[in-house]
Enzyme design. Structure first.
Site, PDB file in Angstrom:
ATOM      1  N   ASP A  66      -7.870  -5.476  -0.058  1.00 54.70           N
ATOM      2  CA  ASP A  66      -8.287  -6.327  -1.191  1.00 54.70           C
ATOM      3  C   ASP A  66      -7.884  -7.777  -1.044  1.00 54.70           C
ATOM      4  O   ASP A  66      -8.299  -8.614  -1.851  1.00 54.70           O
ATOM      5  CB  ASP A  66      -7.682  -5.758  -2.481  1.00 54.70           C
ATOM      6  CG  ASP A  66      -8.275  -4.403  -2.809  1.00 54.70           C
ATOM      7  OD1 ASP A  66      -7.520  -3.426  -2.912  1.00 54.70           O
ATOM      8  OD2 ASP A  66      -9.515  -4.316  -2.909  1.00 54.70           O
TER       9      ASP A  66
ATOM     10  N   HIS B  25       0.870  -1.185   0.000  1.00 55.02           N
ATOM     11  CA  HIS B  25       0.000   0.000   0.000  1.00 55.02           C
ATOM     12  C   HIS B  25       0.899   1.225   0.000  1.00 55.02           C
ATOM     13  O   HIS B  25       1.942   1.248   0.633  1.00 55.02           O
ATOM     14  CB  HIS B  25      -0.910   0.013   1.237  1.00 55.02           C
ATOM     15  CG  HIS B  25      -2.084   0.919   1.093  1.00 55.02           C
ATOM     16  ND1 HIS B  25      -2.009   2.269   1.319  1.00 55.02           N
ATOM     17  CD2 HIS B  25      -3.358   0.660   0.710  1.00 55.02           C
ATOM     18  CE1 HIS B  25      -3.197   2.808   1.110  1.00 55.02           C
ATOM     19  NE2 HIS B  25      -4.038   1.875   0.729  1.00 55.02           N
TER      20      HIS B  25
HETATM   21  C1  SDX Z   1      -6.266   0.037  -2.866  1.00 55.30           C
HETATM   22  O1  SDX Z   1      -4.622   4.609  -2.030  1.00 55.30           O
HETATM   23  C2  SDX Z   1      -5.505   3.922  -1.399  1.00 55.30           C
HETATM   24  O2  SDX Z   1      -5.862   4.232  -0.278  1.00 55.30           O
HETATM   25  C3  SDX Z   1      -6.062   2.738  -2.160  1.00 55.30           C
HETATM   26  C4  SDX Z   1      -7.025   1.889  -1.377  1.00 55.30           C
HETATM   27  C5  SDX Z   1      -8.311   2.601  -1.098  1.00 55.30           C
HETATM   28  O3  SDX Z   1      -9.026   2.212  -0.183  1.00 55.30           O
HETATM   29  O4  SDX Z   1      -8.658   3.517  -1.889  1.00 55.30           O
HETATM   30  O5  SDX Z   1      -6.456   1.456  -0.162  1.00 55.30           O
HETATM   31  C6  SDX Z   1      -7.420   0.638  -2.177  1.00 55.30           C
HETATM   32  O6  SDX Z   1      -6.032   0.374  -4.000  1.00 55.30           O
HETATM   33  C7  SDX Z   1      -5.380  -0.920  -2.122  1.00 55.30           C
HETATM   34  C8  SDX Z   1      -4.145  -1.365  -2.978  1.00 55.30           C
HETATM   35  C9  SDX Z   1      -4.634  -2.446  -3.921  1.00 55.30           C
HETATM   36  N1  SDX Z   1      -3.616  -2.795  -4.904  1.00 55.30           N
HETATM   37  C10 SDX Z   1      -2.955  -3.980  -4.795  1.00 55.30           C
HETATM   38  O7  SDX Z   1      -3.093  -4.788  -3.886  1.00 55.30           O
HETATM   39  C11 SDX Z   1      -2.041  -4.250  -5.984  1.00 55.30           C
HETATM   40  C12 SDX Z   1      -0.732  -4.856  -5.448  1.00 55.30           C
HETATM   41  N2  SDX Z   1      -0.058  -3.810  -4.726  1.00 55.30           N
HETATM   42  C13 SDX Z   1       0.992  -3.075  -5.415  1.00 55.30           C
HETATM   43  O8  SDX Z   1       0.697  -2.862  -6.779  1.00 55.30           O
HETATM   44  C14 SDX Z   1       1.420  -1.845  -4.635  1.00 55.30           C
HETATM   45  O9  SDX Z   1       1.608  -2.226  -3.348  1.00 55.30           O
HETATM   46  C15 SDX Z   1       0.569  -0.601  -4.638  1.00 55.30           C
HETATM   47  C16 SDX Z   1       0.149  -0.211  -6.020  1.00 55.30           C
HETATM   48  C17 SDX Z   1      -0.630  -0.795  -3.804  1.00 55.30           C
HETATM   49  C18 SDX Z   1       1.435   0.482  -4.049  1.00 55.30           C
HETATM   50  O10 SDX Z   1       2.499   0.657  -4.957  1.00 55.30           O
HETATM   51  P1  SDX Z   1       3.758   1.470  -4.520  1.00 55.30           P
HETATM   52  O11 SDX Z   1       3.339   2.821  -4.067  1.00 55.30           O
HETATM   53  O12 SDX Z   1       4.812   1.351  -5.577  1.00 55.30           O
HETATM   54  O13 SDX Z   1       4.243   0.664  -3.244  1.00 55.30           O
HETATM   55  P2  SDX Z   1       5.480   1.032  -2.427  1.00 55.30           P
HETATM   56  O14 SDX Z   1       6.093   2.319  -2.885  1.00 55.30           O
HETATM   57  O15 SDX Z   1       5.120   0.929  -0.982  1.00 55.30           O
HETATM   58  O16 SDX Z   1       6.467  -0.160  -2.829  1.00 55.30           O
HETATM   59  C19 SDX Z   1       7.630  -0.352  -2.052  1.00 55.30           C
HETATM   60  C20 SDX Z   1       8.380  -1.450  -2.740  1.00 55.30           C
HETATM   61  C21 SDX Z   1       8.571  -1.245  -4.227  1.00 55.30           C
HETATM   62  O17 SDX Z   1       9.808  -1.856  -4.559  1.00 55.30           O
HETATM   63  P3  SDX Z   1      11.111  -0.905  -4.767  1.00 55.30           P
HETATM   64  O18 SDX Z   1      10.770   0.080  -5.857  1.00 55.30           O
HETATM   65  O19 SDX Z   1      11.354  -0.228  -3.426  1.00 55.30           O
HETATM   66  O20 SDX Z   1      12.228  -1.868  -5.160  1.00 55.30           O
HETATM   67  O21 SDX Z   1       7.645  -2.704  -2.618  1.00 55.30           O
HETATM   68  C22 SDX Z   1       7.369  -3.218  -3.917  1.00 55.30           C
HETATM   69  C23 SDX Z   1       7.467  -2.050  -4.884  1.00 55.30           C
HETATM   70  O22 SDX Z   1       7.866  -2.532  -6.156  1.00 55.30           O
HETATM   71  N3  SDX Z   1       5.987  -3.726  -3.867  1.00 55.30           N
HETATM   72  C24 SDX Z   1       5.642  -5.006  -4.050  1.00 55.30           C
HETATM   73  C25 SDX Z   1       4.253  -5.048  -3.889  1.00 55.30           C
HETATM   74  N4  SDX Z   1       3.793  -3.817  -3.623  1.00 55.30           N
HETATM   75  C26 SDX Z   1       4.887  -3.000  -3.626  1.00 55.30           C
HETATM   76  N5  SDX Z   1       6.369  -6.112  -4.337  1.00 55.30           N
HETATM   77  C27 SDX Z   1       5.672  -7.259  -4.460  1.00 55.30           C
HETATM   78  N6  SDX Z   1       4.321  -7.394  -4.310  1.00 55.30           N
HETATM   79  C28 SDX Z   1       3.587  -6.292  -4.026  1.00 55.30           C
HETATM   80  N7  SDX Z   1       2.245  -6.392  -3.888  1.00 55.30           N
END
Ligand code: SDX
Length: 394
Positions: free
Chosen positions: A328, A270
């Site tokens: 989710d 997140h």
């Molecule tokens: C919702 O914004 C909100 O409030 C949204 C929401 C709401 O109620 O409106 O909460 C609803 O959208 C929840 C999120 C649902 N999406 C997912 O579950 C999709 C899977 N999650 C990822 O795509 C990701 O975690 C995001 C999109 C949610 C967040 O993306 P970010 O901002 O890039 O995450 P981050 O900056 O915290 O990531 C830190 C690191 C990154 O790696 P580096 O660039 O540091 O090397 O963690 C990695 C990311 O690549 N990472 C993951 C991951 N999520 C982040 N690696 C593996 N699996 C994952 N799910």
């Protein structure tokens, strides 16, 4: 060497905003709506009570709640001509595409509640959106499966009315399962609002130009559809089904950690929560309640999800990157157990989030200092240069 650009440090983003509605402490895994913790609202309130709180800032008295329920209930039907919008879609159209189209079309129907300068019209538009979204969502579902539309029944509560519009058919008696209706209501509460997430920011930006409120909500629906946002519940269920069994989990954990592999653990991570999403805990509990009620307590997908969470939360990659289950992760299993096909999962998210979009839109419109949103950029393109006629371009 593209042009040098000195970024004006004095520039402040117009995309950021002040709000009194929702507070998230990502490090603590805390979510408050007007100061009330999400678990206390989910355990003790009902969805329309949370709607009132988000819209007006205080929990309603008994009289205020009865009046609000009455007003919402008396807007649940949609204009009969709106039925025609559905027949323009293929039956196999994704229900979120239908929602974008039909909700956007409401901007052409309800002229008496689109003048955003009129507080009375703003209130009616808000009530109409909250009241009609379940009806439109149920119609999208019925159209998708080729069954007749079911009209709302105003002696039912919000969640029961929605389940009946989705799952009853004219040729059979239908009795609402109160345990499942309570679970549906709780799921709506968990998805009601979440500060300045992508879809809410979309609604605010669209609304900041004075656009038609129904069209702004349609923009929010479009944004929510994405798999990185509201579409993650459908993607998370697909992922759990692809993993299939507990012994295949390590293979997928490795893929999630592999920079060269686009695979992400859907339902994990997140932008704000760097701790456990408080909604995920409540959703997991609700998932167990629903599976028990439908007699499927030993659901294989839930077993995979529970084991995946356990392994991921002890893995140094996930610990270091602070990746926890989000709202989710368990919602797909729960919604599937309630009887919904996965293509309806994000529609249900949109039904719930409508009150958050409306509350945030209302807060922005009622701010006397409100100006049109105008996010700026860091320009990294070519420096100024002269045009070269085509016959001299080599
Ligand atoms: C919702 O914004 C909100 O409030 C949204 C929401 C709401 O109620 O409106 O909460 C609803 O959208 C929840 C999120 C649902 N999406 C997912 O579950 C999709 C899977 N999650 C990822 O795509 C990701 O975690 C995001 C999109 C949610 C967040 O993306 P970010 O901002 O890039 O995450 P981050 O900056 O915290 O990531 C830190 C690191 C990154 O790696 P580096 O660039 O540091 O090397 O963690 C990695 C990311 O690549 N990472 C993951 C991951 N999520 C982040 N690696 C593996 N699996 C994952 N799910």
């Amino acid at each position: 060497q593209t042009g040098a650009f000195t970024f004006d440090p004095g520039y402040t983003s117009t995309a950021s905003c002040e709000s009194k509605i929702t507070f998230i402490d990502g490090d603590e895994g805390m979510l408050l709506h007007r100061g009330y913790p999400i678990d206390e609202l989910a355990d003790n309130g009902d969805f329309l009570e949370v709607c009132y709180l988000l819209l007006y800032g205080e929990l309603p008295t008994k009289a205020e709640k009865a009046d609000f329920d009455y007003r919402v209930t008396n807007h649940t039907m949609v204009h009969e001509q709106m039925n025609r919008f559905f027949t323009g879609f293929r039956r196999d159209a994704h229900p979120m595409a239908v929602m974008c189209g039909v909700v956007g079309a409401m901007s052409a129907f309800y002229h008496d509640s689109t003048d955003i300068t009129d507080p009375r019209q703003r209130m009616i538009a808000s009530l109409r959106m909250i009241a009609k979204m379940p009806t439109i969502a149920a119609m999208a579902y019925k159209y998708h499966i080729g069954q007749p539309f079911v009209y709302p029944k105003n002696d039912l509560d919000y969640a029961s009315n929605f389940l009946r519009m989705c799952f009853s058919v004219p040729c059979e008696a239908y009795e609402v399962n109160t345990v499942l209706a309570r679970a549906m209501d709780k799921i709506f509460i968990l998805h009601a609002d979440h500060e300045q997430n992508a879809s809410t920011s979309t609604v605010r930006l669209a609304g900041s130009s004075g656009a038609n409120p129904f069209a702004c909500i349609a923009a929010g629906i479009a944004c929510l559809w994405g798999p990185a946002h509201g579409g993650a519940n459908e993607a998370a269920l697909n992922m759990l089904a692809e993993i299939g069994t507990v012994d295949r989990i390590p293979e997928f954990i490795d893929r999630a950690k592999d920079k060269n592999d686009p695979f992400r653990l859907m339902g994990f991570g997140h932008r704000v929560y760097k701790n456990y999403d408080p909604r995920a805990k409540i959703m997991q509990k609700t998932c167990h309640e629903v599976l028990k009620e439908v007699g499927n307590e030993d659901d294989e997908l839930l077993n995979v999800a529970l084991e995946l969470e356990k392994i991921a939360l002890t893995d140094e990659y996930f610990i270091e990157k602070k990746l926890y289950p989000n709202v989710d992760f368990y919602s797909g299993i729960t919604l599937k157990a309630l009887g919904f096909p996965q293509e309806m999962f994000t529609v249900l998210f949109a039904v719930a989030r409508t009150v958050g979009w409306i509350a945030q839109w209302k807060e922005m419109i009622e701010d006397p200092n409100q100006r049109i949103g105008r996010p700026r950029q860091l320009y990294t393109g070519a420096e100024k240069r002269e045009f070269v006629p085509i016959d001299r371009r080599g």
